[in-house]
Design an enzyme around this catalytic site. Sequence first.
Site, PDB file in Angstrom:
ATOM      1  N   ASP A  31      -1.933  50.324   5.610  1.00 22.69           N
ATOM      2  CA  ASP A  31      -0.962  50.499   4.508  1.00 22.69           C
ATOM      3  C   ASP A  31      -1.162  49.536   3.326  1.00 22.69           C
ATOM      4  O   ASP A  31      -0.188  48.994   2.783  1.00 22.69           O
ATOM      5  CB  ASP A  31       0.473  50.371   5.026  1.00 22.69           C
ATOM      6  CG  ASP A  31       0.859  51.496   5.975  1.00 22.69           C
ATOM      7  OD1 ASP A  31      -0.034  52.224   6.421  1.00 22.69           O
ATOM      8  OD2 ASP A  31       2.059  51.630   6.273  1.00 22.69           O
ATOM      9  N   LYS A 123       0.294  58.903   7.485  1.00 22.41           N
ATOM     10  CA  LYS A 123       1.395  58.993   8.452  1.00 22.41           C
ATOM     11  C   LYS A 123       2.726  59.136   7.721  1.00 22.41           C
ATOM     12  O   LYS A 123       2.856  58.774   6.559  1.00 22.41           O
ATOM     13  CB  LYS A 123       1.404  57.728   9.333  1.00 22.41           C
ATOM     14  CG  LYS A 123       1.620  56.431   8.541  1.00 22.41           C
ATOM     15  CD  LYS A 123       1.472  55.209   9.432  1.00 22.41           C
ATOM     16  CE  LYS A 123       1.547  53.914   8.677  1.00 22.41           C
ATOM     17  NZ  LYS A 123       2.837  53.629   8.040  1.00 22.41           N
ATOM     18  N   CYS A 165       4.496  47.591   9.701  1.00 24.44           N
ATOM     19  CA  CYS A 165       3.473  48.560  10.102  1.00 24.44           C
ATOM     20  C   CYS A 165       2.281  47.912  10.797  1.00 24.44           C
ATOM     21  O   CYS A 165       1.667  48.516  11.681  1.00 24.44           O
ATOM     22  CB  CYS A 165       3.057  49.396   8.896  1.00 24.44           C
ATOM     23  SG  CYS A 165       4.435  50.453   8.325  1.00 24.44           S
TER      24      CYS A 165
END
Length: 215
Positions: A31, A123, A165
Site C-alpha cells: 500500500d 484489495k 495493512c
Amino acid sequence: MSQDARTHRDEQDRDDPPRGGEPSRALLVVDVQPTFCEGGALGVEGGHAVAQAIAAFADATRGSYDLLVTTQDWHIDPGGHFAVPPAEPDYVDTWPPHGLAGTQEAELHPALADLAADVAVKKGAYAAAYSGFEGVDAQGRELVEILHEAGITAVDVVGIAESHCVRATALDALAAGLSTRVLLDLTVPVTPEQGATARREMAAAGADLLLSTDL
Ligand SMILES: [Zn+2]
C-alpha cells in the site's frame, strides 16, 4: 547485505542452483500509495519518505528477491469501511474515503515508477481489506496462491501503514506458514503507539523485526 555476502551468494547461484540454503523470498510492498502519504486522503506522516526509501531499497536488492509484489488499497464500494455522513469516521473500523479505484491517489506512489514488480495485487474493492492476502492480481489469483505457485517460502514486508495493512499482511503471511520479516525502517505507523502495539503482535506471532540495513 554486504557486498561480500552478495558476491558470495551470486557465486552460489551459479554453482548450485537453486541457491543453497536460502529460502525463496518475496518482497511484499504494501500500500505505498499517495492516498496514504502526506496530502492524501488518509495520509500517514513519513509516508513519502518511506516510499522513497523503499524504492531505493528495492532497486539495490532486486537480485536478492525471487518475486516482487505490490499491494494497493483499491476501493470501489467497500461498504462500511467508509464512514457515511453524517457519521464521522472512527478511524478503527470506518475511515474517510481513500484509495478510490481509478484515481491518482490509489496508484502506486510515483517513487515506485521504476519498481517493475512481478505482481500487482489489489484489495478492498467491495469490502474492507487490510491484508494483502485479501487481494487478487489482474488474473484474479489470491496472493497466497501467487506465492505458492512461485515457490516462495519467505517474505519481507514493507510499506504503509505498519500499524494497519503491514501488520495485517505480516500476520497473514505467518498464518500461511511463510517465514516473515518486517523491515522496520521501511514502514511507518499511523501513530507511534499503534506502531508499538503492532510490533508486539507481529513479534508474538513469529515475525522477525529488523532493519533493512541489517540484512
Ligand atoms: Zn481502505
